[in-house]
Design a protein around this motif. Sequence first.
Motif, PDB file in Angstrom:
ATOM      1  N   GLU A   1       0.813  -1.216   0.000  1.00 38.26           N
ATOM      2  CA  GLU A   1       0.000   0.000   0.000  1.00 38.26           C
ATOM      3  C   GLU A   1       0.845   1.264   0.000  1.00 38.26           C
ATOM      4  N   SER A   2       2.084   1.165   0.476  1.00 38.31           N
ATOM      5  CA  SER A   2       2.970   2.332   0.563  1.00 38.31           C
ATOM      6  C   SER A   2       3.854   2.489  -0.665  1.00 38.31           C
ATOM      7  N   GLY A   3       3.660   1.636  -1.655  1.00 34.55           N
ATOM      8  CA  GLY A   3       4.450   1.746  -2.879  1.00 34.55           C
ATOM      9  C   GLY A   3       5.806   1.097  -2.795  1.00 34.55           C
ATOM     10  N   VAL A   4       5.957   0.158  -1.858  1.00 33.52           N
ATOM     11  CA  VAL A   4       7.231  -0.548  -1.698  1.00 33.52           C
ATOM     12  C   VAL A   4       7.186  -1.842  -2.510  1.00 33.52           C
ATOM     13  N   ASN A   5       8.255  -2.127  -3.240  1.00 31.62           N
ATOM     14  CA  ASN A   5       8.322  -3.350  -4.046  1.00 31.62           C
ATOM     15  C   ASN A   5       8.253  -4.587  -3.148  1.00 31.62           C
ATOM     16  N   THR A   6       7.394  -5.545  -3.478  1.00 32.23           N
ATOM     17  CA  THR A   6       7.272  -6.759  -2.669  1.00 32.23           C
ATOM     18  C   THR A   6       7.382  -8.019  -3.528  1.00 32.23           C
TER      19      THR A   6
ATOM     20  N   GLY B   1      15.421   1.028  13.331  1.00 30.52           N
ATOM     21  CA  GLY B   1      14.728  -0.041  12.612  1.00 30.52           C
ATOM     22  C   GLY B   1      15.496  -0.410  11.361  1.00 30.52           C
ATOM     23  N   THR B   2      15.225  -1.586  10.840  1.00 34.16           N
ATOM     24  CA  THR B   2      15.926  -2.047   9.642  1.00 34.16           C
ATOM     25  C   THR B   2      14.932  -2.558   8.616  1.00 34.16           C
ATOM     26  N   VAL B   3      15.040  -2.045   7.398  1.00 32.83           N
ATOM     27  CA  VAL B   3      14.191  -2.492   6.300  1.00 32.83           C
ATOM     28  C   VAL B   3      15.041  -3.387   5.408  1.00 32.83           C
ATOM     29  N   GLU B   4      14.614  -4.638   5.254  1.00 29.91           N
ATOM     30  CA  GLU B   4      15.404  -5.628   4.537  1.00 29.91           C
ATOM     31  C   GLU B   4      14.840  -5.878   3.138  1.00 29.91           C
ATOM     32  N   PHE B   5      15.760  -5.947   2.172  1.00 31.79           N
ATOM     33  CA  PHE B   5      15.401  -6.179   0.778  1.00 31.79           C
ATOM     34  C   PHE B   5      16.213  -7.348   0.219  1.00 31.79           C
ATOM     35  N   ILE B   6      15.668  -8.008  -0.792  1.00 33.04           N
ATOM     36  CA  ILE B   6      16.473  -8.899  -1.613  1.00 33.04           C
ATOM     37  C   ILE B   6      16.626  -8.219  -2.970  1.00 33.04           C
ATOM     38  N   VAL B   7      17.814  -8.352  -3.545  1.00 32.61           N
ATOM     39  CA  VAL B   7      18.140  -7.651  -4.788  1.00 32.61           C
ATOM     40  C   VAL B   7      18.630  -8.663  -5.814  1.00 32.61           C
ATOM     41  N   ASP B   8      18.032  -8.647  -7.002  1.00 33.35           N
ATOM     42  CA  ASP B   8      18.475  -9.600  -8.036  1.00 33.35           C
ATOM     43  C   ASP B   8      19.683  -9.050  -8.774  1.00 33.35           C
ATOM     44  N   THR B   9      20.187  -9.838  -9.706  1.00 35.07           N
ATOM     45  CA  THR B   9      21.436  -9.478 -10.384  1.00 35.07           C
ATOM     46  C   THR B   9      21.328  -8.221 -11.236  1.00 35.07           C
ATOM     47  N   SER B  10      20.092  -7.849 -11.608  1.00 31.06           N
ATOM     48  CA  SER B  10      19.899  -6.644 -12.427  1.00 31.06           C
ATOM     49  C   SER B  10      19.717  -5.384 -11.579  1.00 31.06           C
ATOM     50  N   GLY B  11      19.651  -5.554 -10.250  1.00 31.22           N
ATOM     51  CA  GLY B  11      19.474  -4.399  -9.372  1.00 31.22           C
ATOM     52  C   GLY B  11      18.043  -4.163  -8.939  1.00 31.22           C
TER      53      GLY B  11
ATOM     54  N   PHE C   1      14.960  -4.628  -6.637  1.00 28.56           N
ATOM     55  CA  PHE C   1      14.907  -5.015  -5.227  1.00 28.56           C
ATOM     56  C   PHE C   1      13.467  -5.187  -4.760  1.00 28.56           C
ATOM     57  N   TYR C   2      13.312  -6.085  -3.760  1.00 31.62           N
ATOM     58  CA  TYR C   2      11.988  -6.417  -3.237  1.00 31.62           C
ATOM     59  C   TYR C   2      12.034  -6.411  -1.708  1.00 31.62           C
ATOM     60  N   PHE C   3      11.022  -5.846  -1.112  1.00 28.80           N
ATOM     61  CA  PHE C   3      10.926  -5.788   0.346  1.00 28.80           C
ATOM     62  C   PHE C   3      10.722  -7.187   0.927  1.00 28.80           C
ATOM     63  N   MET C   4      11.491  -7.511   1.966  1.00 29.52           N
ATOM     64  CA  MET C   4      11.320  -8.784   2.670  1.00 29.52           C
ATOM     65  C   MET C   4      10.594  -8.586   3.992  1.00 29.52           C
ATOM     66  N   GLU C   5      11.171  -7.728   4.839  1.00 23.88           N
ATOM     67  CA  GLU C   5      10.600  -7.501   6.156  1.00 23.88           C
ATOM     68  C   GLU C   5      11.230  -6.274   6.794  1.00 23.88           C
ATOM     69  N   MET C   6      10.574  -5.787   7.831  1.00 25.63           N
ATOM     70  CA  MET C   6      11.142  -4.701   8.619  1.00 25.63           C
ATOM     71  C   MET C   6      11.332  -5.201  10.042  1.00 25.63           C
ATOM     72  N   ASN C   7      12.530  -5.047  10.555  1.00 22.23           N
ATOM     73  CA  ASN C   7      12.835  -5.476  11.912  1.00 22.23           C
ATOM     74  C   ASN C   7      12.739  -4.296  12.866  1.00 22.23           C
TER      75      ASN C   7
END
Length: 664
Positions: A128-133, A275-285, A287-293
């Motif tokens: 809803e916030s426009g973050v890649n998931t 706080g920490t916002v965690e992403f996974i990033v593919d080889t092309s750059g 990125f997708y949101f995983m979780e926020m700690n």
Amino acid sequence: MKKIIKKILIANRGEIACRIIKTARKMGISTVAVYSEADYNARHVYQADEAFFIGSSPSPSSYTNIKNLAQAAKESGADAVHPGYGFLSEKASFAEQITKNGIIFIGPSAHSIRETGDKIRAKKIATESGVNTVPGYYRSIDKVQKAIKAARKIGYPVIIKAAAGGGGKGMRIINCDDEMEQMLISAQREAKNNFADSRVFIEKYIENPRHIEIQILGDMYENYVCLGERECSIQRHHQKVIEEAPSIFINEKIRKKMYKQSIALAKATKYYSAGTVEFIVDTSGLFYFMEMNSRIQVEHPVTEMITGVDIVEQMIRIARGEELTLKQKDIEIKGHATECRVYAEDPVYGFIPSTGQVSTYIEPNRAPGVRIDSGIYEGGEVSAFYDAMISKVIVHAPTRNESIETMKKVLSEYIIEGISHNISGFLQKILNHPEYVEGNISTSFVDKVFSSKESAILDNEASAVILSVACYIFFSEQKRNSFLEPNIKYSDINTKWVIVMDRIKYPVTIRPIDEGFKVSFEHRRLYIISRWRAGNSLFQCTINGLNYSLQVQRTFKGYYQITFMDKTVMAQMITPRAAELSKYVIRPDEDKSKISNVVSIMAGSITDIKVKVGDSVFKGQILAFLEAMKMENAVISPSSGIIQAIHISKGDVVMPGILLFEIE
């Protein structure tokens, strides 16, 4: 309105408790430690100004017991509680109970913890916030058929994740329908044990990504700042082992996008504190949101090293109601930091946890740019009840290559005996791997590099260094023996010897020089100088003008165990005549009999038994699950056959060497 904090209760243990105590002391704030039966003599208990007993060793009776912790906070007169990481750090009900008692919770609000700590809810807010998931089924799944249906829709491979926590706990990768039932049950059980919440969800498993996270700080007035990113791709069992800051893969364009999305998520959840916002990033750059700690991270020191910001201090100031004085333009990234997590585990035998007393514990010299966050001491115990991490080693240098080289040197000086650890057999292997040095890494790096159990062949430098040290040690012994034996003169000692290293023979000529020896091997001349004395575990020397640090340990008669970087060698010195005759010595064949007994290789509790007497089993089949150090481990059948006897029951606590199953 600014609040007063004069005393902090730390609702945690180990190295993070010691870390929080350090900053609190710097700020003139007294501290209260809490401890279970297993932690009666723990390091954090001695470092704090006060300590309160909170229950028996299992974490549900102590470190995750809200009632006991709230009571300790109240009785101690603490103004505030810092939860650290793990345990109750992301439990909204704990934050609520603390604030309900009129005590400050050093962390985000219970509302924010609920919004971000619940991974399912956080995914919806992020979208809803426009973050890649990442594509996934973001609802709690408790039925096998429902899980299989969701996985088929998403597309295998998928990953099960705990809804209430992270840190690699409650996570399982599923490749097909047949794996779902066992892995779902195991993930739910591990999530329940670690977070008191068995809910799990499923999402697409992105293969070979990088794991990048953004450290944020936010105050109660909606001011936010990002403290750069951390590269956390070196993982084992979804748990980070080496972290870096900054990431050499992330460029300024991607970094700004990550900052923007991280702050958007923080604003949407009304987040304050660290706080920490965690992403996974593919080889092309992409990125997708995983979780926020919603807590401080284990790896926060690398961010502190490159920014100069004390994150624990900022958490305390924010909790007091202070406004952030840091602005984004003030954040300057300087140099490169690397962190290695030192675990009590045995890399040779599948990283099984290692428990017991630490007989020798000598930390490396804390030179400028070197930091060690530890929760153990010599004579202390590593318990089977908690996480296996002993300490974190952090180094800071101008460049990544310099950071890696410094880390290798520091780890080589770290002496831990009495328990197994992952320094030489794992961390040093990674740091010396050419792909890691080049930065060609992903979250699957460890699985690929360590898929083979064969030991690495010594390179020329390592061979020369270990050979020289072996010569020094054994010839020093000959020199010492000449003083003890009146009939032997040092000048009469033979200079020609054979060094045997892991059964390979190296003919050498050894001659004394000032403070050392000249070692001749084939066409090489190695001049080794040292002030080492017998009995010292750390061997520091100069070989041909270069400085080295190794670890040596005398084992059974005639042998020394020598560790250099990522290689451990058994060495012995014999005469040339003995070497010639050794080829006629017949070695007994290895025991090739079929294994009929399955014994426990670690201490822990039996959480489930999957077979019964009379069952046919195949080699590699799961027989039971054993929980040790908050991780669930499968007990695997070493051979095919029939279960003849089961010597355990669900809930039993077992020790290493205990007979579990008999297989015909």
